[in-house]
Enzyme design. Structure first.
Site, PDB file in Angstrom:
ATOM      1  N   ASP A 177       0.813  -1.225   0.000  1.00 35.73           N
ATOM      2  CA  ASP A 177       0.000   0.000   0.000  1.00 35.73           C
ATOM      3  C   ASP A 177       0.843   1.272   0.000  1.00 35.73           C
ATOM      4  OD1 ASP A 177      -2.261  -1.685   0.249  1.00 35.73           O
ATOM      5  OD2 ASP A 177      -1.937  -1.755   2.414  1.00 35.73           O
ATOM      6  N   LYS A 230       2.394   2.272  -5.208  1.00 31.41           N
ATOM      7  CA  LYS A 230       3.264   1.913  -6.342  1.00 31.41           C
ATOM      8  C   LYS A 230       2.685   2.429  -7.661  1.00 31.41           C
ATOM      9  CE  LYS A 230       3.195  -2.344  -4.560  1.00 31.41           C
ATOM     10  NZ  LYS A 230       2.945  -2.138  -3.133  1.00 31.41           N
ATOM     11  N   GLY A 242      -4.311  -4.311  -4.247  1.00 33.13           N
ATOM     12  CA  GLY A 242      -5.302  -3.332  -4.685  1.00 33.13           C
ATOM     13  C   GLY A 242      -4.566  -2.107  -5.178  1.00 33.13           C
ATOM     14  N   HIS A 243      -4.523  -1.938  -6.489  1.00 31.90           N
ATOM     15  CA  HIS A 243      -3.832  -0.774  -7.055  1.00 31.90           C
ATOM     16  C   HIS A 243      -4.882   0.202  -7.555  1.00 31.90           C
ATOM     17  CE1 HIS A 243       0.168  -3.063  -7.992  1.00 31.90           C
ATOM     18  NE2 HIS A 243      -0.197  -3.097  -6.739  1.00 31.90           N
ATOM     19  N   GLN A 288       2.230  -5.945  -3.008  1.00 32.13           N
ATOM     20  CA  GLN A 288       2.603  -5.984  -1.581  1.00 32.13           C
ATOM     21  C   GLN A 288       3.954  -5.277  -1.362  1.00 32.13           C
ATOM     22  OE1 GLN A 288       1.546  -9.385  -2.918  1.00 32.13           O
ATOM     23  NE2 GLN A 288      -0.467  -8.537  -2.591  1.00 32.13           N
TER      24      GLN A 288
HETATM   25  P1  IMP Z   1      -2.691 -12.762   2.073  1.00 33.26           P
HETATM   26  O1  IMP Z   1      -1.749 -12.201   1.071  1.00 33.26           O
HETATM   27  O2  IMP Z   1      -4.142 -12.474   1.749  1.00 33.26           O
HETATM   28  O3  IMP Z   1      -2.431 -14.197   2.392  1.00 33.26           O
HETATM   29  O4  IMP Z   1      -2.440 -11.973   3.464  1.00 33.26           O
HETATM   30  C1  IMP Z   1      -1.264 -12.117   4.229  1.00 33.26           C
HETATM   31  C2  IMP Z   1      -0.862 -10.787   4.852  1.00 33.26           C
HETATM   32  O5  IMP Z   1      -0.464  -9.886   3.824  1.00 33.26           O
HETATM   33  C3  IMP Z   1      -1.992 -10.069   5.611  1.00 33.26           C
HETATM   34  O6  IMP Z   1      -1.415  -9.356   6.687  1.00 33.26           O
HETATM   35  C4  IMP Z   1      -2.532  -9.086   4.593  1.00 33.26           C
HETATM   36  O7  IMP Z   1      -3.158  -7.982   5.207  1.00 33.26           O
HETATM   37  C5  IMP Z   1      -1.254  -8.687   3.890  1.00 33.26           C
HETATM   38  N1  IMP Z   1      -1.457  -8.235   2.510  1.00 33.26           N
HETATM   39  C6  IMP Z   1      -1.641  -8.988   1.415  1.00 33.26           C
HETATM   40  N2  IMP Z   1      -1.766  -8.229   0.319  1.00 33.26           N
HETATM   41  C7  IMP Z   1      -1.628  -6.960   0.720  1.00 33.26           C
HETATM   42  C8  IMP Z   1      -1.614  -5.696   0.015  1.00 33.26           C
HETATM   43  O8  IMP Z   1      -1.743  -5.607  -1.214  1.00 33.26           O
HETATM   44  N3  IMP Z   1      -1.429  -4.598   0.798  1.00 33.26           N
HETATM   45  C9  IMP Z   1      -1.237  -4.661   2.147  1.00 33.26           C
HETATM   46  N4  IMP Z   1      -1.240  -5.809   2.826  1.00 33.26           N
HETATM   47  C10 IMP Z   1      -1.430  -6.942   2.119  1.00 33.26           C
END
Ligand code: IMP
Length: 429
Positions: free
Chosen positions: A12, A15, A39-40, A224
């Site tokens: 977040d 990017k 989420g972009h 991420q």
């Molecule tokens: P998962 O990727 O859904 O398995 O989540 C694992 C961890 O990564 C959790 O803490 C999510 O909140 C975090 N996470 C996954 N994708 C994002 C992102 O795009 N932005 C921020 N946190 C993320």
């Protein structure tokens, strides 16, 4: 030139700002890892569109977009995203291709994640619920369904039987809804009709290497951030893919020497969603103020993001692991009227710690951050377009971030609009 854009923190970071400002010169955009957990946000015709799977370059007429090798793709989410983009007249790119090597997020992966997170209760990871973990787990277990399998539906009955023999007992154990072979075969048939025509004929690797040889630009969009990387992040509170620049090599199918620049994106503060250590987290009114001003609510889940200060140990870690060549600082304007702090190091059991990766995850929970407090700025900086236009306090903040990361600043965003940015260097030079 091949450029990788990566998050330096917990995702977040914004990017998309790099794409906003330099996307017009790009021929190929490639998402390399992750799935609909990302989420972009992109602004098209004044309207905000949140992309979860499709590369942000989808709005550019001159570009081709790829969903790369190490992605995990929820077909229903992708179909909806494409439909929404078309409805918003934002599906403008020349083509959108999918790697046959990417994996499909299957309905049982979504179901399993829901059940497991619920069962873990207070020990849950706080995932985005998009089936990411179970899909990568099935991939490593050699029981995943790749996009290429959609071309071979005739072999799927046996394969699906094996998968369900292993998974249904677990689903039953957690009290969830089990799946029949027919459920899954029908699902695959439905998505194959839509996705098979989108599978690339020429491997993504070959296409982008040829583009690079012709002198065209390729932008690899990481999702991420480093601290969520499966290996280098705060395990187990991480995502299940490689979020570092090295991961981009596999996701795009290129050797490390093909990458010319790696741009790390960092907020002027820091945020995190989900569970896990966050040494520089701030609480109370100040956190609420930054959260509200910075609109710090998850683009995918809507969850409020925890807020903290920039962590110099984390920046230096990101610079080292990713081999950063440039830095983009976002949301500089959010700190107007707030006395900023930067964590210069931690103290852990009386020891001074300057490397983020010197402490493991359990230790990071107990690390005491040591801060440098800066003067900050009270002026509205959203109209500044040159570094020298910035008030001294803002210059000091951004210069310190540059100093602690050891990486030159490419740009500083000072507002949410595309033009609200100070460009210090051209990405494509
Ligand atoms: P998962 O990727 O859904 O398995 O989540 C694992 C961890 O990564 C959790 O803490 C999510 O909140 C975090 N996470 C996954 N994708 C994002 C992102 O795009 N932005 C921020 N946190 C993320």
């Amino acid at each position: 030139m091949i450029v990788v854009v990566i998050g330096n923190q917990w995702g977040d970071e914004g990017k998309g700002r790099v794409i906003d400002n330099w996307g017009e010169q790009v021929s190929y955009f490639v998402r390399v890892q992750g799935g609909a957990n990302a989420g972009h946000s992109v602004i098209v015709g004044g309207k905000k569109i949140v992309l979860h799977l499709v590369p942000s370059g989808v709005t550019y007429h001159q570009a081709h977009c790829f969903l790369g090798n190490d992605m995990v793709i929820d077909p229903m989410a992708l179909i909806k995203e494409i439909d929404d983009l078309s409805a918003a007249e934002a599906y403008n790119c020349k083509s959108l291709g999918i790697s046959p090597l990417a994996h499909l997020v299957m309905p049982y992966c979504l179901e399993l994640e829901k059940l497991r997170e619920k069962a873990r209760d207070k020990n849950a990871i706080g995932t985005t619920g998009r089936g990411i973990g179970p899909t990568y787990e099935m991939r490593a277990r050699r029981l995943g369904i790749r996009v290429e399998h959609l071309r071979h539906l005739d072999i799927m009955p046996e394969y699906v039987k094996t998968i369900l023999n292993e998974l249904n007992p677990e689903i039953r154990h957690w009290g969830g809804k089990t799946f029949t072979q027919k459920d899954i075969l029908d699902f695959l048939e439905k998505v194959a009709a839509y996705l098979v025509p989108m599978i690339v004929k020429t491997p993504i690797s070959a296409t982008i290497c040829a583009a690079e040889a012709r002198g065209e630009n390729v932008l690899i969009e990481g999702a991420q951030g480093l601290a969520l990387d499966l290996t280098h992040g705060t395990y187990p509170f991480v995502t299940s893919s490689s979020t570092i620049a090295g991961g981009a090599c596999s996701g795009a199918g290129i050797g490390p020497t093909m990458i010319k620049k790696v741009i790390g994106v960092t907020k002027a503060y820091c945020t995190r969603v989900g569970a896990g250590p966050f040494p520089t987290k701030i609480n109370g009114e100040l956190a609420a103020k930054i959260q509200e001003r910075g609109k710090e609510f998850g683009a995918t889940t809507g969850r409020p993001r925890d807020v903290g200060w920039v962590d110099a140990t984390q920046l230096a870690h990101a610079a080292r692991i990713n081999g950063l060549t440039g830095l983009v600082i976002t949301k500089g304007d959010v700190l107007q009227g707030i006395e900023p702090q930067i964590c210069t190091h931690y103290v852990y059991q009386g020891r001074k710690i300057t490397n983020f990766d010197e402490l493991d995850c359990c230790e990071l929970f107990k690390a005491e951050p040591v801060y440098e407090t800066l003067a900050g700025f009270t002026e509205d900086i959203s109209g500044c377009r040159k570094f020298n236009d910035l008030p001294k306090g803002a210059q000091e903040l951004f210069s310190k971030i540059q100093k602690y990361s050891g990486v030159p600043i490419l740009a500083i965003s000072v507002g949410p609009e595309r033009h609200q940015i100070i460009i210090m260097r051209d990405l494509w030079q």
